[in-house]
Design an enzyme around this catalytic site. Structure first.
Site, PDB file in Angstrom:
ATOM      1  N   HIS A 138       0.881  -1.162   0.000  1.00  0.00           N
ATOM      2  CA  HIS A 138       0.000   0.000   0.000  1.00  0.00           C
ATOM      3  C   HIS A 138       0.929   1.224   0.000  1.00  0.00           C
ATOM      4  O   HIS A 138       1.986   1.193   0.638  1.00  0.00           O
ATOM      5  CB  HIS A 138      -0.833   0.104   1.275  1.00  0.00           C
ATOM      6  CG  HIS A 138      -1.763  -1.037   1.545  1.00  0.00           C
ATOM      7  ND1 HIS A 138      -1.374  -2.146   2.238  1.00  0.00           N
ATOM      8  CD2 HIS A 138      -3.078  -1.204   1.256  1.00  0.00           C
ATOM      9  CE1 HIS A 138      -2.410  -2.969   2.354  1.00  0.00           C
ATOM     10  NE2 HIS A 138      -3.450  -2.427   1.773  1.00  0.00           N
ATOM     11  N   ASP A 182       2.303   2.044   3.354  1.00  0.00           N
ATOM     12  CA  ASP A 182       3.225   1.090   3.993  1.00  0.00           C
ATOM     13  C   ASP A 182       4.665   1.524   3.798  1.00  0.00           C
ATOM     14  O   ASP A 182       5.518   1.260   4.634  1.00  0.00           O
ATOM     15  CB  ASP A 182       3.152  -0.307   3.340  1.00  0.00           C
ATOM     16  CG  ASP A 182       1.790  -0.939   3.428  1.00  0.00           C
ATOM     17  OD1 ASP A 182       1.040  -0.587   4.344  1.00  0.00           O
ATOM     18  OD2 ASP A 182       1.500  -1.799   2.567  1.00  0.00           O
TER      19      ASP A 182
HETATM   20  C1  XUL Z   1      -7.537  -6.662   4.179  1.00  0.00           C
HETATM   21  C2  XUL Z   1      -6.736  -7.028   2.983  1.00  0.00           C
HETATM   22  C3  XUL Z   1      -5.882  -5.951   2.416  1.00  0.00           C
HETATM   23  C4  XUL Z   1      -5.796  -5.984   0.914  1.00  0.00           C
HETATM   24  C5  XUL Z   1      -5.064  -4.829   0.314  1.00  0.00           C
HETATM   25  O1  XUL Z   1      -8.358  -7.662   4.649  1.00  0.00           O
HETATM   26  O2  XUL Z   1      -6.763  -8.149   2.543  1.00  0.00           O
HETATM   27  O3  XUL Z   1      -4.628  -6.023   2.991  1.00  0.00           O
HETATM   28  O4  XUL Z   1      -5.188  -7.158   0.465  1.00  0.00           O
HETATM   29  O5  XUL Z   1      -5.592  -3.609   0.679  1.00  0.00           O
END
Ligand code: XUL
Ligand code: CO
Length: 441
Positions: free
Chosen positions: A104, A107
């Protein structure tokens, strides 16, 4: 490029030692260079490390703070801490032998006081990631924007009742698309953690869904305008953090995409623990996506059958993974997708070494499942059984039904003439035993 390789000093690169090995820090089934159908195993399995869990996870839970303290998390300047953390991450990616990573935006770089400052922080870390990718050969499976953690998104991002929050989310995704393109990301993921509601009392469901559909169109348009060629993926989840998320499961995701004319631009990123939270098996979600030609990628993890939330554990259930792999291989694989370990260490697993044990277990389980699934498909017994079960649609009036060349009048004549159909066994227990023979020998 100067890279500090000393973040995991006591652990060397993990290698394949074979099924008879009793070494803990070695692969028993994942042999990255083994050639299968002309391609190495690591090209079939395309494993990816999730930055948020493995390098931002602290072990915190709603009942207590973090337990995991990494030696590289030291220093007063958050941008330089982020750089060192990224060095440690790429050392780990290389040592575990993962060809991909995922992140993300939030992150990899700290948020600043303003969006402009946040974007500047991001640019510095993206430049560093670019250097590390080039130096190690590790590639970006997908990027995404974190539109759920910051308090501004407490009422949703694209589904927020406040248009100013919608605009902020748009600006954030614009930047996330730019950096994903810059780092050669092969996919871009939308997981709408807050795109749902906590109560219908304050919610205009129709307007929120329209806004989300519109938001995704804006993202597709912008991505095309900057020349991003990656695959867009939706990651369904039924709930948590919201009470109800709009892309509840793959089936409701397909309905959503078709309602808003987005089905040509998106595929699905299917997460095991999200499937089970929706009351489905992992294999069910893969089959539903594959049937619509929309199978994209996998977030590899598992829930705990006794806990009703997203525990994001490493999956070592070879039977479950074998069935998933049968469906994935039948569908022709994942294309630009891969197997991303969206899985985290348990709270008391506080040592850097635990990161290795966790991923070795996950990679080995997938590799073994991959090999068993290939045997199942090559033997053809399961496929032949299913084919035979539907054989009445291959000829005669069955073929006319499939071709849309019949009517209720015609079918009534046939039913009257043929009389009561025979009872045919579904042979479920035979098939379960068949699968057990492949899995357990
Ligand atoms: C949350 C989840 C996230 C997504 C990316 O449950 O799976 O980490 O993979 O935003
Ligand atoms: Co996920």
């Amino acid at each position: 490029m100067k890279t500090n390789r000393a973040h995991f000093p006591s652990i060397s690169a993990i290698t394949y030692a074979g099924p008879a090995s009793d070494q803990a820090l070695a692969f028993r089934h994942y042999n990255p260079d083994e050639i299968i159908d002309g391609r190495p195993m690591n090209a079939h399995l395309r494993f990816s490390i999730a930055y948020w869990h493995s390098f931002r996870g602290t072990g915190s839970d709603p009942f207590g703070p973090g337990t995991i303290v990494r030696p590289w998390e030291k220093g007063s300047d958050p941008v330089s801490v982020a750089r060192t953390r990224m060095d440690a991450a790429f050392e780990f990616f290389q040592k575990i032998g993962a060809p991909f990573w995922c992140f993300h935006d939030r992150d990899i770089a700290p948020e600043g006081r303003t969006l402009a400052e946040t974007n500047r922080n991001l640019d510095r870390l993206v430049a560093h990631a670019h250097d590390l990718q080039r130096a190690t050969g590790v590639r970006l499976l997908w990027g995404t924007a974190n539109l759920f953690a910051h308090p501004r998104y407490m009422n949703g991002a694209a589904t927020n009742p406040d248009a100013q929050v919608f605009a902020h989310a748009a600006a954030q995704v614009k930047k996330a698309l730019e950096i994903t393109k810059e780092l050669g990301g092969e996919n871009y993921v939308f997981w709408g953690g807050r795109e749902g509601y906590d109560t219908l009392l304050n919610t205009n469901l129709k307007r929120e869904q329209d806004h989300l559909g519109g938001f995704l169109h804006l993202a597709v348009d912008y991505a095309r305008s900057i020349g991003f060629k990656g695959q867009f993926l939706i990651e369904p989840k039924p709930k948590e953090p919201t009470k109800h998320q709009y892309d509840f499961d793959v089936a409701s995701g397909i309905a959503f995409l078709r309602t808003y004319g987005l089905e040509k631009h998106f595929k699905f990123n299917i997460e095991t623990n999200h499937a089970t939270l929706a009351g489905h098996s992992f294999q069910h979600e893969i089959e539903v996506a594959a049937a619509a030609g929309l199978l994209g990628s996998i977030d590899a993890n598992a829930g705990d059958p006794l806990l009703g939330w997203d525990t994001d554990q490493f999956n070592t259930d070879v039977r479950e993974l074998t069935l998933a792999m049968v469906s994935i291989l039948r569908a022709g694989g994942l294309g630009s997708g891969g197997f991303n370990f969206d899985a985290k260490l348990r709270r008391p697993s506080v040592d850097p070494e635990d990161l290795f044990h966790a991923h070795i277990g996950g990679m080995d389980a997938y590799a073994l499942a991959f090999k068993i699934a290939r045997r199942i498909l090559a033997d053809g017994k399961l496929e032949a059984f299913v084919r035979e079960r539907y054989a009445s649609y291959d000829t005669g009036f069955g073929r006319d039904i499939e071709a849309g060349r019949t009517s209720f009048r015609q079918l009534e004549k046939i039913a009257l003439k043929l009389g009561e159909p025979a009872h045919r066994s579904g042979r479920q227990e035979y098939l379960e035993n068949l699968i057990a023979r492949y899995v357990h020998g």
